[in-house]
Structures are given as C-alpha cells and as structure tokens.
Design an enzyme around this catalytic site. Structure first.
Site, short mmCIF file in Angstrom:
data_model
loop_
_atom_site.label_atom_id
_atom_site.label_comp_id
_atom_site.label_asym_id
_atom_site.label_seq_id
_atom_site.Cartn_x
_atom_site.Cartn_y
_atom_site.Cartn_z
N GLY A 185 -20.75 25.20 -74.24
CA GLY A 185 -21.53 26.22 -73.55
C GLY A 185 -22.99 25.98 -73.85
N SER A 186 -23.95 26.78 -73.57
CA SER A 186 -23.93 27.63 -72.44
C SER A 186 -25.33 28.09 -72.11
CB SER A 186 -22.96 28.76 -72.74
OG SER A 186 -22.94 29.72 -71.82
#
Length: 222
Positions: A185-186
């Site tokens: 992620g992210s």
C-alpha cells in the site's frame, strides 16, 4: 537493493517459486500447462522483488525545502483541520503509491521527532476522503529548524495490511533517511504550515527524497 522488511517474504517466495518450477518440470503435462505454471511462478517472484526494491538515494538535506516522503502521485493538495496533534489548519499534500511504486517511506525533513503514534483502523481504498482519519495509519511529527513542526501520515489502503514506522519520539532524523515501509500500500499525507509554498501540482509524479514538495515563503511575503 531490497528493503529489509521484505527479506523474509522474498526468501519464502524464492523457495516456493523454485519448488513449483521443479514440480512442474517433472510432473506436469501437457507442456503448455507446465510452461504456464513456471512462467506464472517466476512472474509472481519478479513482482515481489520489484515491490520491495529500495533504491539508494541521498537527499540534498536542505532546511528550507520539504522533500517527498514517498514515490507516487500527488492526489490531494488542500487545507484541512488537523485534530490529532496540531489541532489547527494545515496544508495537506497526499501522495498515492501504486503497487508498482517504491514503498519506502523517507523523512521529508531533518529535525527531532516530537510525536509518533500508531492507530489501528479500517482498510478503505487509499483515495477515499476518510482514509486519512479512519484507516490504519501512523502519525509522525518532526520539529524542524525553519518550518517549525511538520507532520506526515503513513496510511494503509485496501491492499496494505502492515505499516512499519521507524520514527521514535526524541530522536534526531535526517532528511531522506529511511523512515519506514508500507507493505502492499498505499498513501502518505504531509501536514504542513499554512504559509508553506507548495511546489507540486495535482497528479504530478514525485520521487521520495528527491522531489521538493514545499519551500518557505519569501521573507517579504511573510
């Protein structure tokens, strides 16, 4: 060079890829299925390797610039009411990291860590408006010589399930140094003083420890 946070995952992926390739070579027929399995295993290994890559970067280490804390694309530049630490208005610059970006978090400025806290939370998609306050995240504040206190947040997304944060309250940090990692992620949000001069635009691609995000206002405009 690969990040230390990926060492165990890379090792496991390598042995699984090797085992699957060998099993397919001797036990899988027809040949098109064998080749497909082997190619798929190698592709997954390559994707994991590229995800945990950690290119060496040396920041200029200037006190009058805030550098990008991560690689990615600028998805938000807005004035927000920060309620966790500053409890006032800040300019928020949000950088979204796709799975293909380098996911190392780097200190955007030199100074002393005055706040570092982890928050469990949800896993909304990174571009969701509430991800900054409701997702799993860490908030870090750095006291800098010229900007005063600035903050940044590592924010998990729909795929990210583990945030690694190296910032510890009271320690001195250097601009561009490794500050942590977000696995799969992210997003990273910068929280800057309102008088900061933002030097990036929406949808601009930035490079951690290289791209200047903000500078000080000229003295005659302060």
């Amino acid at each position: 060079m690969f990040h230390k946070e990926g060492q165990n995952i890379i090792l496991v992926a390598f042995f699984l890829c090797a085992a699957l390739t060998l099993v397919a070579q001797f036990y899988i027929e027809p040949i098109w299925l064998r080749i497909s399995i082997q190619a798929g295993a190698i592709l997954i290994l390559v994707l994991i390797l590229q995800f945990f890559r950690n290119p060496k970067r040396v920041a200029a280490r200037t006190f009058d610039e805030i550098l990008a804390p991560a690689d990615g694309k600028v998805v938000a530049i807005e004035e927000v009411e920060e309620t966790e630490y500053f409890k006032d208005k800040r300019i928020q610059v949000s950088i979204f990291m796709s799975p293909l970006n380098v996911h190392v978090t780097r200190f955007p400025a030199s100074g002393a860590i005055s706040y570092s806290k982890y928050h469990p939370g949800k896993y909304l998609v990174a571009w969701h408006p509430k991800s900054s306050t409701e997702n799993e995240r860490t908030t870090v504040v750095i006291r800098t010589p010229l900007f005063g206190e600035i903050g940044y947040r590592q924010i998990a997304g729909a795929m990210a399930r583990r945030i690694v944060n190296y910032a510890e309250e009271g320690e001195s940090v250097q601009q561009g140094a490794d500050a942590g990692f977000i696995k799969f992620g992210s997003r990273v949000d910068l929280l800057l003083p309102l008088d900061s001069v933002i030097t990036v635009k929406l949808n601009q691609k930035v490079v951690g420890a290289k791209t200047c995000i903000a500078t000080l206002a000229p003295e005659d405009e302060e």
